[in-house]
Scaffold this motif. Structure first.
Motif, PDB file in Angstrom:
ATOM      1  N   CYS A 184     -10.510 -10.527   8.832  1.00  0.00           N
ATOM      2  CA  CYS A 184     -11.480  -9.984   7.870  1.00  0.00           C
ATOM      3  C   CYS A 184     -11.163 -10.356   6.435  1.00  0.00           C
ATOM      4  CB  CYS A 184     -11.610  -8.474   8.022  1.00  0.00           C
ATOM      5  SG  CYS A 184     -10.325  -7.513   7.185  1.00  0.00           S
ATOM      6  N   THR A 215      -2.981   0.349  -3.537  1.00  0.00           N
ATOM      7  CA  THR A 215      -3.906   0.532  -2.418  1.00  0.00           C
ATOM      8  C   THR A 215      -5.171  -0.312  -2.554  1.00  0.00           C
ATOM      9  OG1 THR A 215      -4.795   2.476  -3.525  1.00  0.00           O
ATOM     10  CG2 THR A 215      -3.075   2.854  -1.882  1.00  0.00           C
ATOM     11  N   GLY A 216      -5.198  -1.188  -3.537  1.00  0.00           N
ATOM     12  CA  GLY A 216      -6.350  -2.089  -3.631  1.00  0.00           C
ATOM     13  C   GLY A 216      -6.370  -3.128  -2.526  1.00  0.00           C
ATOM     14  N   THR A 252     -13.980  -6.323  -1.142  1.00  0.00           N
ATOM     15  CA  THR A 252     -14.012  -6.933  -2.473  1.00  0.00           C
ATOM     16  C   THR A 252     -12.659  -7.455  -2.957  1.00  0.00           C
ATOM     17  OG1 THR A 252     -15.870  -5.479  -2.965  1.00  0.00           O
ATOM     18  CG2 THR A 252     -14.780  -6.537  -4.840  1.00  0.00           C
ATOM     19  N   PHE A 312     -15.062  -2.515  -0.104  1.00  0.00           N
ATOM     20  CA  PHE A 312     -13.869  -2.573   0.742  1.00  0.00           C
ATOM     21  C   PHE A 312     -13.356  -4.005   0.918  1.00  0.00           C
ATOM     22  CE2 PHE A 312     -11.229  -2.188   4.536  1.00  0.00           C
ATOM     23  CZ  PHE A 312     -10.517  -1.052   4.233  1.00  0.00           C
ATOM     24  N   CYS A 341      -1.704  -8.740   5.744  1.00  0.00           N
ATOM     25  CA  CYS A 341      -1.511  -8.022   7.007  1.00  0.00           C
ATOM     26  C   CYS A 341      -0.888  -8.928   8.050  1.00  0.00           C
ATOM     27  CB  CYS A 341      -2.832  -7.477   7.537  1.00  0.00           C
ATOM     28  SG  CYS A 341      -3.827  -8.711   8.372  1.00  0.00           S
ATOM     29  N   ARG A 363       0.815  -1.218   0.000  1.00  0.00           N
ATOM     30  CA  ARG A 363       0.000   0.000   0.000  1.00  0.00           C
ATOM     31  C   ARG A 363       0.851   1.272   0.000  1.00  0.00           C
ATOM     32  NH1 ARG A 363      -5.076   0.386   1.062  1.00  0.00           N
ATOM     33  NH2 ARG A 363      -4.773   2.309   2.250  1.00  0.00           N
ATOM     34  N   VAL A 409      -6.323 -10.066   1.499  1.00  0.00           N
ATOM     35  CA  VAL A 409      -5.820 -11.311   0.895  1.00  0.00           C
ATOM     36  C   VAL A 409      -5.154 -11.034  -0.452  1.00  0.00           C
ATOM     37  CG1 VAL A 409      -6.496 -13.530  -0.134  1.00  0.00           C
ATOM     38  CG2 VAL A 409      -7.385 -12.861   2.109  1.00  0.00           C
ATOM     39  N   HIS A 421      -6.622  -4.004   1.052  1.00  0.00           N
ATOM     40  CA  HIS A 421      -7.178  -3.226   2.165  1.00  0.00           C
ATOM     41  C   HIS A 421      -6.895  -3.886   3.512  1.00  0.00           C
ATOM     42  CE1 HIS A 421     -10.320  -1.562  -0.877  1.00  0.00           C
ATOM     43  NE2 HIS A 421      -9.188  -0.891  -0.925  1.00  0.00           N
ATOM     44  N   VAL A 422      -6.910  -3.081   4.532  1.00  0.00           N
ATOM     45  CA  VAL A 422      -6.712  -3.593   5.888  1.00  0.00           C
ATOM     46  C   VAL A 422      -7.964  -3.274   6.703  1.00  0.00           C
ATOM     47  CG1 VAL A 422      -5.317  -3.467   7.977  1.00  0.00           C
ATOM     48  CG2 VAL A 422      -4.221  -3.300   5.732  1.00  0.00           C
ATOM     49  N   GLY A 423      -8.686  -4.310   7.079  1.00  0.00           N
ATOM     50  CA  GLY A 423      -9.949  -4.099   7.775  1.00  0.00           C
ATOM     51  C   GLY A 423      -9.955  -4.575   9.206  1.00  0.00           C
ATOM     52  N   CYS A 424      -8.883  -5.228   9.640  1.00  0.00           N
ATOM     53  CA  CYS A 424      -8.846  -5.647  11.037  1.00  0.00           C
ATOM     54  C   CYS A 424      -7.397  -5.813  11.457  1.00  0.00           C
ATOM     55  CB  CYS A 424      -9.632  -6.943  11.279  1.00  0.00           C
ATOM     56  SG  CYS A 424      -8.803  -8.464  10.773  1.00  0.00           S
TER      57      CYS A 424
END
Lengths: 161, 786, 261
Positions: A45, A34-35, A104, A102, A60, A28, A49, A37-40
């Motif tokens: 989450c 930046t595709g 996706t 997000f 992550c 990122r 991946v 994403h970090v959600g947790c």
């Protein structure tokens, strides 16, 4: 700082990272991909991946240094060579398998890994495989349909017009 | 007519960027020279701050500045946007909500200070060197205990922990009591609506920037309503006038309510950017989100339903304690009151209703709207007590509902709202059909043969959407109007930009809004671009929540487009030397009625911007119109939901084997998107009923502070859904006849699921009348074995 | 997280010497360690990566014993441990697919999370934990929550599992973490049955000896009928009471016996 070199979406890249730099941060912040994403922060989450040497992993939960020499594919590498959507991406659009977008990228990457392992999964197998990908928008209904459709199986179309 | 338009399942144009990793979310924004903020938060629920020693931390590598409450003297607190008046005519108690804790910390996660450094890791490293001395105080957690005489106070300067004691309709208090005392049958139920965390998959982010040369501030933030943030933060917190403050909410990864509110981190980053002279960025971790995003629900309720011998509802009384948390979040006071009490009639003709709500301060994260907001709480208790009454009186739950359905519209409820339209028998009929209700007994027998207990649960809901008539909400205590805006800008070549105050964070407005304008003008929807999420680009708008976007924002867009069409017809009349009244617009062609004369849309738009042959004395050049739309009433979507479960008697595990939803959303713009909204709402409602639970221990520590303990519904927790939206009674007071669909799924599904589990257990001979959500295996097992 | 030096040795010997220093810690797949470090609950000064060490990777069977390299991922065990279906099935349901592609058996056993799956397999199989210095019987290896017989700097290089006649693992998942709320591993050997329970006890993974005795005499779920599990010492949390966990131990044991193959 450690120097790392890897292949990302077919391109050789290098960078200077700290030991603690996560692969997701390297993608990122250093590569501006930046595709991913970090959600947790508990590795659950799945928005992050990516594929490392062909296997789905959580970017992550891997240090950038661990990807030294690896072949990494991110969501930015999933479109066709002409820029059109790949089969799985197209199925997600056709079957409304995304809303806020997000989760996706991780969903698409997990779906790609699943279909590589299991080209014609059942609905239950799709649901089980998505255990590590959380979506808060879709209720998974249309994600599951999109993945089944991407595998070439017949699924009911979206809402009749 | 080109493809697409109203009623088409047009594919979403926004998907192209989201599917290729090119979405632009706030965390994807990195400004030149930006510094990183790390919030140091309280790890105790309640305590007195004795000292904060920043000396060691200040000299750590990369540290730019450490902020504490003293840096915000002279800066306003985070404002509350709604003032509720209690049943005695007094306004609610409203504590100050400082940006950083002043003197006391009041919940785990309450921000104490902020370290700003060159990198985030440096800020976090420095935070470890802070020495913060806090004397823990007794944590106020149980709402009823919090109201006891002599209870520890969350806010020392308030009289008590009671925010308000609200009665509605207060004049009915005695009449309702009398009706209940004299009724043939009274069904009573005590229940808890479990506290939830919204958990949009994108955590909150704020990036503040300041331009010294122009004195302009910019905030990039994960918001459902950038104008609201600009108004609240600019006018009430930082004192920045609107023309010097730009708020941008780019792609936002879901909201569900949690991104409506103005948060301290937004004000901080905006403030600090000017203070340190560099952009300042904050990105929430998920663990931080659990202790800093507003939570939802958390009501404890006793409900009583009085019935006559035929099952007609005579009176309803509810007594609710609503948790506000430690401070009042933006819309918090309105949720248990005006978004809850006004829905207690449900779909039924109950003539007498009294709702009492005590809102209570506790040492927990503030609670505010979460998908449905007040309406799920109302629907849950009502649909549970109706189901319980049916079982007590031996009347089929479907039949009992039908006996009490409202059938004539408009219908003025005894709780101050007027339903414009609906057909509840139609949605119930549709549900019974799509869920194959008639075949249930056969399926139950199969389950039994497999050692499982099968149950079927029904709920019928109503909600008030299209929030909201400004003059009405103003009377009810709102400190804002709830109109929406749109500017339609037609360009010279005929392409169209629509600037809307609605914000899309998953709802697909960029597609469905374009369908509406395309349909009205008769041009291809790809000629239309929907612009949203930036206060510098769009007119003042109130944003997206309360299922209001198409009903209010869409109506504003229709009004603006009507203005465009009117003006375009004038231009067309001139071009064709015809009377304006004879001009017809069809499929993007203007024609003169009764002739073969016509001009194309593009001819007219070009004339508007190249006005060589143009009636300049009568019409201005250009083709751009703005409209503000303020609704005349709420809209009232309704529907019937059916849940079929299997319970494993050995473990108590509940499996949702089928879920059907028959909704009446009025007219539909994009059926594909509408169904997606219902699916998502159902998943959240099923999540609430089955697995989601935000819980504190007796010290006020959050037990479910990450995805390790807060269960998010996953793909294998849910079945395929059966949804239908063919029962249509168009809204009578907005131009599209639409009602809104964003929250329905989350409103109707929890009671359907709980009703189904109770049904399954009662069919198996267990005397279980209620289990509090979530219906986790251990609770179901305990209920079966009590 | 705190910064650290990242070291990637090319042999077990190099790894051992890298781990000899103060503040050094082994890194398996990192699927538990990284989240812990993000919370700043662990702050090693040096991380020594064991993944990819060829001499610690892979699954092989000989003489009724399956040997799995300490750095073998869960996904590899799921794919390659077909000779021990109970173990392969367990590995196939740890975490999620992406976690299984990184997480390793050695990392899981060394961590000894009280709700992890692998400790149940190792204890339930009477496995032998092979380290760079010695071999440790599973019965001696697990020493309570997050505690094992490993010394500082000691590396699990392999695990040797005696292959049973029949086995099965039943996991009742905690709905959030998807770890075991209660997990029971049952393995039937010629000389008796072993039953190991994870997720349930405040003492971590443990054997249920009464069930072992009953099942050794009569390998059927009905053999458990007269038994009960005491709630004392069981974990009680948001997701289940002690009494519920005790109840689940028996239910899951019965299901594992019924499903054992």
């Amino acid at each position: 700082m450690t120097r790392v070199a890897m292949t990302v979406n077919g391109k050789a890249v290098t960078g200077e990272v700290e030991g603690r730099t996560l692969l997701s941060s390297f993608l990122r912040e250093d590569l501006h991909l930046t595709g991913t994403h970090v959600g947790c922060d508990t590795s659950q989450c799945g928005a992050c991946v990516v594929h490392v040497n062909g296997q789905a992993v959580k970017a992550c939960t891997m240090f950038a240094a661990e990807a030294e020499g690896a072949d990494v594919t991110t969501i930015e590498g999933m479109a066709n060579a002409d820029g059109s959507l790949g089969t799985i991406q197209q199925a997600f659009q056709d079957f409304h398998g995304l809303q806020c977008g997000f989760c996706t990228p991780g969903m698409v990457m997990s779906a790609a890994a699943l279909l590589k392992e299991n080209p014609t999964p059942t609905e239950a197998e799709v649901r089980a495989y998505l255990e590590g990908n959380i979506c808060r928008c879709t209720g998974y209904h249309n994600i599951v349909k999109a993945i089944l459709a991407a595998s070439g199986q017949s699924v009911p179309a979206v809402a009749a017009e | 007519m080109p493809d697409g338009g109203i009623g088409a399942s047009s594919k979403r144009r926004e998907d192209l960027r989201f599917l290729t990793g090119r979405g632009k979310y706030t965390d994807d924004i990195n400004l030149q020279g930006q510094a990183h903020a790390h919030f140091v938060r309280s790890d105790v629920a309640h305590g007195r701050i004795n000292s904060i020693d920043t000396s060691a931390a200040s000299s750590m590598p990369g540290v730019i500045r450490i902020f504490t409450a003293t840096d915000f003297e002279g800066v306003g607190g985070i404002p509350c946007g709604w003032q509720v008046t209690d049943r005695f005519g007094e306004v609610m108690q409203e504590p100050k909500h400082p940006i950083l804790a002043e003197g006391k910390v009041r919940h785990v996660g309450d921000p104490i200070c902020v370290v700003v450094a060159d990198t985030l890791e440096q800020a976090r490293d420095a935070a470890d060197a802070l020495v913060i001395n806090i004397t823990p105080l007794e944590a106020v957690l149980d709402m009823k205990a919090a109201l006891a005489e002599g209870a520890t106070k969350v806010h020392d300067d308030l009289n008590s922990n009671l925010c308000y004691d609200w009665g509605f309709v207060e004049e009915n208090r005695e009449a309702v009591a009398e009706a209940i005392n004299n009724a043939h049958h009274v069904t009573t139920l005590e229940l808890r609506n479990n506290r939830l965390v919204a958990n949009p998959m994108e955590p909150r982010v704020a990036v503040g920037d300041y331009d010294f040369s122009t004195d302009e501030h910019t905030l990039y933030t994960t918001s459902q309503n950038p104008h609201v943030i600009r108004l609240l933060m600019g006018a009430f917190v930082l004192g920045i006038p609107e023309h010097k403050l730009r708020v941008v909410a780019p792609d936002v990864g879901g909201g569900f309510g949690a991104k409506i509110y103005h948060y301290a981190e937004e004000a901080f980053c905006t403030f600090a950017a000017k203070t340190i002279g560099r952009p300042v960025k904050w990105t929430s971790t998920r663990s931080e989100a659990f202790i800093s995003d507003a939570h939802g629900r958390d009501h404890v309720t006793k409900i009583e339903l009085a019935l006559d011998e035929n099952g007609k509802f005579l009176a309803l009384r509810t007594d609710t304690h609503a948790n506000m948390g430690a401070y009042l979040s933006t819309f918090a006071p309105s949720i248990p009151t005006w978004l809850h009490g006004t829905l207690m009639a449900g779909n039924y003709t109950t003539p007498l209703i009294y709702v009492n709500v005590k809102a209570v301060f506790t040492n927990t994260v503030p609670v505010d709207a979460y998908r449905g907001a007040g309406r799920p709480e109302a629907t849950f208790q009502l649909e549970r007590v109706v189901d319980k009454a049916a079982r007590e009186m031996g009347i089929d739950p479907v039949e009992l509902r039908r006996r009490n359905f409202i059938t004539e519209f408009p219908y003025a409820t005894p709780v101050a709202v007027e339903y414009d339209t609906g057909d509840y028998h139609a949605t119930m009929d549709k549900l019974l059909q799509i869920s194959d209700h008639a075949g249930f007994e056969g399926r139950a027998a199969l389950s039994k043969a497999n050692g499982k207990l099968r149950g079927f649960g029904i709920a019928h809901y109503i909600e008030a959407c299209g929030i909201a008539p400004s003059n009405l909400v103003g009377q009810l205590g709102a400190r804002a109007g709830l109109y929406e805006s749109a500017t339609v800008r037609v360009n010279a070549t005929g392409s169209i930009s629509v600037m809307t105050g609605s914000h899309s964070h998953g709802q697909g407005h960029e597609t469905s809004f374009a369908q509406v304008v395309a349909d009205m003008i008769g041009v291809d929807e790809n000629q239309i671009d929907i612009v949203h999420g930036d206060t510098s680009k769009t007119p003042m708008g109130m944003g997206t929540y309360g299922s209001r976007s198409i009903a209010v924002g869409g109506s504003a867009m229709v009004r603006a487009t009507e203005k465009i069409i009117n003006k375009a017809k004038k231009i067309a009349a001139h071009l064709m030397e015809a009377a304006e009244g004879d001009i017809e617009l069809k499929d993007g062609q203007f024609s003169v009625a009764g002739t073969d004369k016509s001009v194309a849309w593009g001819d007219v738009t070009l004339a508007a911007y190249v006005p060589h042959n143009y009636p300049l004395e009568d019409i201005e050049p250009g083709l751009e119109e703005t409209a503000f739309y303020d609704p005349a009433n709420f809209t009232y979507p309704s529907g019937a939901y059916g849940c079929e479960v299997e319970v494993d008697p050995a473990t108590g595990k509940v499996t949702v084997v089928a879920f059907s939803a028959a909704d009446d959303f009025g007219n539909i713009i994009n059926p594909m998107i509408v169904e997606g909204q219902v699916h998502g709402g159902l998943a959240q409602g099923i999540g609430q009923a089955m697995i989601e639970n935000c819980a504190y221990d007796d010290q006020g520590q959050l037990l479910s502070g990450s995805y390790m303990d807060y269960a998010m519904p996953r793909a294998d927790d849910l079945p395929m859904f059966t949804v239908d939206h063919s029962s249509i009674t168009p809204c009578t007071h907005n131009p599209l006849g639409v009602k809104g669909c964003g929250e329905a799924g989350a409103i109707g599904s929890p009671p359907a699921l709980v009703n189904a589990v109770v049904d399954a257990l009662q069919r198996a001979g267990h005397n279980v009348t209620h289990i509090d959500m979530p219906l986790s295996p251990d609770r179901v097992w305990a209920a079966m074995n009590s | 997280m705190h910064n650290f030096e990242f070291v990637k040795p090319s042999s077990v010997a190099d790894a051992v010497s890298a781990l000899a220093g103060e503040g050094a810690q082994a890194l398996g797949g990192g699927q538990t360690l990284l989240p812990t470090m993000k919370q700043r609950l662990a702050a090693p000064e040096k991380l020594v990566s064991l993944s990819g060490l060829a001499e610690m990777t892979g699954v092989s069977s000989a003489g009724g014993v399956m040997t799995i390299g300490g750095a073998t991922t869960h996904a590899s065990v799921a794919a390659d441990a077909g000779a021990y279906p109970g173990l392969a099935g367990l590995a196939a349901h740890i975490g999620d697919p992406a976690v299984r592609n990184r997480g390793t058996i050695g990392g899981s056993l060394a961590n000894n999370d009280p709700s992890a799956c692998y400790p149940a397999a190792a204890l339930g199989s009477g496995a032998t934990i092979v380290t760079n210095t010695r071999e440790i019987a599973a019965d001696d290896f697990f020493q309570g929550l997050f505690s094992t017989a490993l010394d500082e700097g000691e590396i699990i290089t392999a695990v040797k599992f005696p292959i049973p006649q029949a086995s099965n693992y039943q996991k009742f998942v905690q709905p959030a973490s998807r770890f075991a709320l209660v997990g029971v591993f049952v393995a039937r050997y010629a000389d008796g049955v072993r039953v190991a329970v994870t997720g349930a006890s405040e003492e971590g993974v443990h054997r249920w000896s009464a069930a072992e005795a009953a099942l050794s005499a009569n390998f059927s779920a009905a053999a458990l009928d007269g038994l009960s599990v005491a709630a004392d010492g069981m974990i009680a949390d948001l997701h289940g009471t002690a009494a519920y966990r005790a109840h689940l131990v028996k239910v899951m044991t019965g299901r594992a016996v019924a499903a054992a193959s």
